[in-house]
Scaffold this active site. Structure first.
Site, mmCIF file in Angstrom:
data_model
loop_
_atom_site.group_PDB
_atom_site.id
_atom_site.type_symbol
_atom_site.label_atom_id
_atom_site.label_comp_id
_atom_site.label_asym_id
_atom_site.label_seq_id
_atom_site.Cartn_x
_atom_site.Cartn_y
_atom_site.Cartn_z
ATOM 1 N N GLN A 10 4.199 -57.380 -8.031
ATOM 2 C CA GLN A 10 2.815 -57.304 -7.580
ATOM 3 C C GLN A 10 1.900 -57.040 -8.765
ATOM 4 O O GLN A 10 2.242 -56.287 -9.667
ATOM 5 C CB GLN A 10 2.716 -56.163 -6.566
ATOM 6 C CG GLN A 10 1.416 -56.032 -5.828
ATOM 7 C CD GLN A 10 1.499 -54.952 -4.758
ATOM 8 O OE1 GLN A 10 2.602 -54.566 -4.358
ATOM 9 N NE2 GLN A 10 0.376 -54.464 -4.300
ATOM 10 N N SER A 88 10.007 -54.411 -10.056
ATOM 11 C CA SER A 88 9.602 -53.708 -8.847
ATOM 12 C C SER A 88 9.790 -54.591 -7.616
ATOM 13 O O SER A 88 10.922 -54.878 -7.231
ATOM 14 C CB SER A 88 8.145 -53.242 -8.994
ATOM 15 O OG SER A 88 7.741 -52.484 -7.885
ATOM 16 N N LEU A 89 8.705 -55.061 -7.005
ATOM 17 C CA LEU A 89 8.795 -55.966 -5.856
ATOM 18 C C LEU A 89 9.675 -57.165 -6.161
ATOM 19 O O LEU A 89 10.402 -57.666 -5.294
ATOM 20 C CB LEU A 89 7.390 -56.430 -5.467
ATOM 21 C CG LEU A 89 7.285 -57.513 -4.396
ATOM 22 C CD1 LEU A 89 7.754 -56.986 -3.049
ATOM 23 C CD2 LEU A 89 5.856 -58.038 -4.325
ATOM 24 N N ARG A 113 7.712 -52.661 3.702
ATOM 25 C CA ARG A 113 7.528 -51.882 2.468
ATOM 26 C C ARG A 113 6.059 -51.855 2.081
ATOM 27 O O ARG A 113 5.508 -50.809 1.723
ATOM 28 C CB ARG A 113 8.377 -52.499 1.351
ATOM 29 C CG ARG A 113 8.297 -51.810 -0.008
ATOM 30 C CD ARG A 113 9.199 -52.567 -0.989
ATOM 31 N NE ARG A 113 9.299 -51.965 -2.312
ATOM 32 C CZ ARG A 113 8.545 -52.304 -3.350
ATOM 33 N NH1 ARG A 113 7.592 -53.223 -3.204
ATOM 34 N NH2 ARG A 113 8.730 -51.736 -4.531
ATOM 35 N N HIS A 198 5.546 -46.128 -8.010
ATOM 36 C CA HIS A 198 6.718 -45.652 -8.753
ATOM 37 C C HIS A 198 6.516 -44.257 -9.324
ATOM 38 O O HIS A 198 6.953 -43.937 -10.426
ATOM 39 C CB HIS A 198 7.113 -46.652 -9.846
ATOM 40 C CG HIS A 198 7.490 -47.983 -9.285
ATOM 41 N ND1 HIS A 198 8.637 -48.189 -8.554
ATOM 42 C CD2 HIS A 198 6.835 -49.180 -9.303
ATOM 43 C CE1 HIS A 198 8.681 -49.443 -8.158
ATOM 44 N NE2 HIS A 198 7.608 -50.060 -8.589
ATOM 45 N N GLN A 246 13.633 -46.301 -5.550
ATOM 46 C CA GLN A 246 12.733 -47.113 -6.380
ATOM 47 C C GLN A 246 11.274 -46.811 -6.108
ATOM 48 O O GLN A 246 10.423 -46.913 -7.006
ATOM 49 C CB GLN A 246 13.018 -48.609 -6.128
ATOM 50 C CG GLN A 246 12.307 -49.557 -7.074
ATOM 51 C CD GLN A 246 11.738 -50.769 -6.349
ATOM 52 O OE1 GLN A 246 11.017 -50.616 -5.362
ATOM 53 N NE2 GLN A 246 12.055 -51.948 -6.843
#
Length: 310
Positions: A10, A88-89, A113, A198, A246
């Site tokens: 993202q 991440s994503l 999420r 995060h 995460q």
């Protein structure tokens, strides 16, 4: 030459990234149409809606659908990867591409999420800043000092050998930014983000996300997928807990790139909303070959000039 696939997260999404793809590439169109059915709204329209692309609950499934659509079109132009890595994503797209996670299940998962993360950042606002330095220890020490004084600010994304993103409360990030400049770091760049991703500020999303993950079936991946959280390949025995962790732990993307290089990977192919990850790869694995596939023009270069804009 061993190849590593990278999947974007993202942040790089924009209203032009999907232009001409739906009309010219049937495999991309099939993924977007399936995503619309799964999510219950017109995904192509949302991909061209600036407000939707700035809203976390939409952004996350939109980026995964777009990235996986590009992957489905272009994957056969490359050898089977030795390993894959998402930011991440992007880890979810990497797991889908590897066969560890079904696309429909994965899309529903990232949609949830996104909803939970949006609720978390609305309840506990935060922000982030990119610190341009190689001295990560200095950054970590300064953040620890600020936390000792009662403000929340944490390392969030180790993106490359020269960039560490920090996140936390607005006051904490402001104090840290000033302290880092005073300590001699020349560039600290505020980021236009919805929250402190995060970091522990996202803790309120963990319990419900863990419950959602409990019902999802994961399989053995066809190729290694590295975790940003553990700096090691995902393991079926722990994958669900790692994905929960995460949410509140820093991403170690740069360190995972270095691990891929240790496996002999010197060619990276990126699928995502922009070419951010190959820029990180250029700075971290300096002698690597890099290809970014993120829009019609970049995909056309890989697939051939017979694909023309209608």
């Amino acid at each position: 030459m061993p190849v590593g696939f990278l999947f974007g997260g993202q942040g790089g999404q924009n209203v032009n990234m999907s232009a001409h793809l739906y009309e010219n590439f049937p495999k991309y169109r099939a993924i977007i149409d399936l995503a619309s059915t799964v999510l219950g709204y017109d995904v192509l329209a949302k991909l061209q809606d600036e407000a939707a692309l700035k809203t976390t609950k939409y952004t996350q499934p939109l980026v995964v659908a777009h990235s996986f659509g590009l992957y489905e079109v272009a994957k056969d132009q490359f050898t089977v990867p030795t390993a894959a890595l998402g930011l991440s994503l992007g880890e979810y797209t990497a797991l889908i591409a590897s066969g560890a996670l079904d696309f429909v299940d994965g899309l529903r998962l990232v949609a949830k999420r996104g909803q939970l993360m949006q609720a978390a950042v609305e309840a506990l606002p935060g922000t982030m800043a990119a610190v341009m330095t190689e001295d990560f220890a200095l950054v970590e020490n300064i953040l620890a000092q600020i936390r000792e004084n009662g403000e929340q600010v944490f390392p969030a994304n180790y993106n490359s050998g020269q960039q560490l993103v920090i996140g936390g409360s607005p006051a904490g990030v402001e104090q840290a930014s000033a302290a880092l400049i005073e300590a001699g770091i020349k560039r600290v760049i505020p980021l236009n983000v919805a929250g402190a991703f995060h970091t522990p500020l996202l803790a309120s999303a963990q319990a419900e996300f863990a419950a959602v993950l409990a019902a999802v079936d994961f399989k053995q991946p066809a190729f290694t997928v590295f975790s940003n959280t553990t700096k090691a390949p995902f393991d079926l025995a722990t994958i669900k807990q790692v994905l929960v962790d995460q949410l509140v732990n820093p991403t170690f993307f740069a360190q995972d790139l270095a691990l891929m290089a240790e496996q002999g990977i010197a060619e990276f192919v990126e699928f995502g909303p922009d070419n951010t990850l190959t820029k990180f790869a250029r700075k971290t694995v300096k002698d690597s070959e890099r290809t970014s596939i993120y829009d019609f023009a970049s995909l056309q270069k890989v697939m051939g000039e017979e694909y023309a804009v209608n």
